[in-house]
Design an enzyme around this catalytic site. Structure first.
Site, PDB file in Angstrom:
ATOM      1  N   GLY A  18      15.425  43.261  30.652  1.00 56.65           N
ATOM      2  CA  GLY A  18      16.032  43.229  31.981  1.00 56.65           C
ATOM      3  C   GLY A  18      17.036  44.334  32.238  1.00 56.65           C
ATOM      4  O   GLY A  18      17.714  44.335  33.262  1.00 56.65           O
ATOM      5  N   ASN A  21      12.247  31.743  38.105  1.00 58.53           N
ATOM      6  CA  ASN A  21      12.151  32.485  39.364  1.00 58.53           C
ATOM      7  C   ASN A  21      11.216  31.805  40.352  1.00 58.53           C
ATOM      8  O   ASN A  21      10.161  31.292  39.970  1.00 58.53           O
ATOM      9  CB  ASN A  21      11.613  33.897  39.113  1.00 58.53           C
ATOM     10  CG  ASN A  21      12.684  34.815  38.548  1.00 58.53           C
ATOM     11  OD1 ASN A  21      13.645  35.163  39.239  1.00 58.53           O
ATOM     12  ND2 ASN A  21      12.537  35.179  37.298  1.00 58.53           N
ATOM     13  N   GLY A  23       8.705  40.920  31.845  1.00 59.04           N
ATOM     14  CA  GLY A  23       9.570  40.040  32.631  1.00 59.04           C
ATOM     15  C   GLY A  23       9.614  40.499  34.083  1.00 59.04           C
ATOM     16  O   GLY A  23       8.737  40.176  34.887  1.00 59.04           O
ATOM     17  N   GLY A  24      10.624  41.287  34.404  1.00 60.80           N
ATOM     18  CA  GLY A  24      10.879  41.705  35.787  1.00 60.80           C
ATOM     19  C   GLY A  24       9.669  42.316  36.481  1.00 60.80           C
ATOM     20  O   GLY A  24       9.370  41.981  37.636  1.00 60.80           O
ATOM     21  N   GLU A  40      11.144  42.064  21.062  1.00 59.21           N
ATOM     22  CA  GLU A  40      11.902  42.358  22.272  1.00 59.21           C
ATOM     23  C   GLU A  40      13.355  42.642  21.909  1.00 59.21           C
ATOM     24  O   GLU A  40      14.145  41.690  21.715  1.00 59.21           O
ATOM     25  CB  GLU A  40      11.885  41.160  23.224  1.00 59.21           C
ATOM     26  CG  GLU A  40      10.511  40.762  23.701  1.00 59.21           C
ATOM     27  CD  GLU A  40      10.618  39.989  25.007  1.00 59.21           C
ATOM     28  OE1 GLU A  40      10.190  40.531  26.034  1.00 59.21           O
ATOM     29  OE2 GLU A  40      11.156  38.883  25.014  1.00 59.21           O
ATOM     30  N   SER A  55      11.866  45.825  29.450  1.00 67.55           N
ATOM     31  CA  SER A  55      11.799  46.888  30.454  1.00 67.55           C
ATOM     32  C   SER A  55      10.475  47.654  30.447  1.00 67.55           C
ATOM     33  O   SER A  55      10.454  48.869  30.675  1.00 67.55           O
ATOM     34  CB  SER A  55      12.995  47.839  30.313  1.00 67.55           C
ATOM     35  OG  SER A  55      14.196  47.114  30.531  1.00 67.55           O
ATOM     36  N   HIS A  81      12.294  32.941  22.792  1.00 64.71           N
ATOM     37  CA  HIS A  81      12.719  34.062  23.651  1.00 64.71           C
ATOM     38  C   HIS A  81      14.228  34.252  23.462  1.00 64.71           C
ATOM     39  O   HIS A  81      14.957  33.272  23.264  1.00 64.71           O
ATOM     40  CB  HIS A  81      12.397  33.748  25.110  1.00 64.71           C
ATOM     41  CG  HIS A  81      12.607  34.928  26.012  1.00 64.71           C
ATOM     42  ND1 HIS A  81      13.857  35.300  26.439  1.00 64.71           N
ATOM     43  CD2 HIS A  81      11.743  35.831  26.515  1.00 64.71           C
ATOM     44  CE1 HIS A  81      13.743  36.386  27.194  1.00 64.71           C
ATOM     45  NE2 HIS A  81      12.470  36.738  27.254  1.00 64.71           N
TER      46      HIS A  81
HETATM   47  P1  PGA Z   1      11.927  42.582  31.243  1.00 65.24           P
HETATM   48  O1  PGA Z   1      11.969  41.145  30.540  1.00 65.24           O
HETATM   49  O2  PGA Z   1      10.487  43.026  31.241  1.00 65.24           O
HETATM   50  O3  PGA Z   1      12.435  42.314  32.621  1.00 65.24           O
HETATM   51  O4  PGA Z   1      12.815  43.481  30.455  1.00 65.24           O
HETATM   52  C1  PGA Z   1      11.297  40.891  29.369  1.00 65.24           C
HETATM   53  C2  PGA Z   1      11.448  39.447  29.055  1.00 65.24           C
HETATM   54  O5  PGA Z   1      11.862  38.664  29.915  1.00 65.24           O
HETATM   55  O6  PGA Z   1      11.169  39.033  27.931  1.00 65.24           O
END
Ligand code: PGA
Length: 241
Positions: free
Chosen positions: A166, A2, A225-226, A160, A204, A90
């Site tokens: 995401g 990003n 992440g986001g 995760e 998330s 990841h």
């Molecule tokens: P997220 O991503 O927080 O957007 O769900 C987590 C990650 O990228 O491992």
């Protein structure tokens, strides 16, 4: 993958300046940012110049030390660029680059050998969860992805669930609790200091659900992440921590 270098510096600067309003926040939790490879140096320079208490990590590394591996980045290069941590395995690497547990394990080992701490990611897919295989999958990933020589000092586990990344839909507190208890028990087979190893939840995490997640036993932090792409939401999670 990003943003721009200028944007990454501005984001971390924004995070640091908002955190400066929260008394002693960096004494109560550790904060790590893992920008894209090309953004590591400018972010590092800014952090060091401003004396911010924010750690630096990368999102992947090679299993090799150096040599003819065009396009790869060695863990030693990351250490040289100011990284203390590197994420390995990841789910996007596992899925988009067909990374296996064996490769993830080798990356974690290479990271350790260069003095980096490895954040080893594990997680089940929705199909695996719905068919009742989540614990078997995570157990097998832990067994095969955590290298010999791992300890609470050089390794962090990030749980995760792939379907939660995401998607805006985090796992339930009950499911997170059950999986983190299970991971702690699994680590007992691997490490003497398994009680001290940090187990992060990811998928998330946002300011609205962070407090509830951080209260769960065996949750020692989050991989974000986001919500880390906006200073306000990162710091909202930081405050919850
Ligand atoms: P997220 O991503 O927080 O957007 O769900 C987590 C990650 O990228 O491992």
């Amino acid at each position: 993958m990003n943003g721009s270098a200028t944007g990454a510096v501005a984001l971390v600067q924004g995070i640091a300046s908002l955190m400066a309003n929260e008394k002693n926040i960096t004494e109560r939790a550790d904060f790590l940012v893992c920008p894209a490879f090309l953004h590591l140096s400018p972010v590092r320079n800014m952090i060091e110049h401003q004396h911010y208490d924010i750690l630096l990590g990368a999102q992947d590394c090679s299993v090799h030390d150096f040599g003819a591996y065009t396009g790869d980045i060695a863990p030693a290069m990351l250490a040289d660029s100011g990284c203390q941590y590197v994420i390995v395995g990841h789910s996007e690497r596992r899925e988009n680059h067909e990374e296996t547990d064996t490769l993830v394990c080798a990356k974690a080992k290479a990271a350790h050998e260069s003095g980096l701490k490895a954040i080893i990611c594990v997680g089940e897919t929705l199909d695996q969860r719905e068919s009742g295989q989540a614990f078997d999958v995570i157990g097998a990933q832990i067994k095969a992805s955590v290298p010999e020589g791992a300890s609470a000092q050089n390794t962090v586990i990030a749980y995760e669930p792939v379907w939660a990344i995401g998607s805006g839909k985090a796992a339930t507190p009950e499911d997170i609790a059950a999986m983190h208890d299970f991971i702690r028990e699994k680590m007992k087979e691997k490490l003497a200091d398994y009680q001290d190893i940090r187990i992060l939840y990811g998928g998330s995490v946002k300011p609205e659900n962070a407090s509830e997640i951080f209260k769960i036993k065996n949750v020692d932090g989050a991989l974000i992440g986001g919500a880390s792409l906006k200073a306000e939401s990162f710091v909202g999670i930081a405050k919850a921590a």
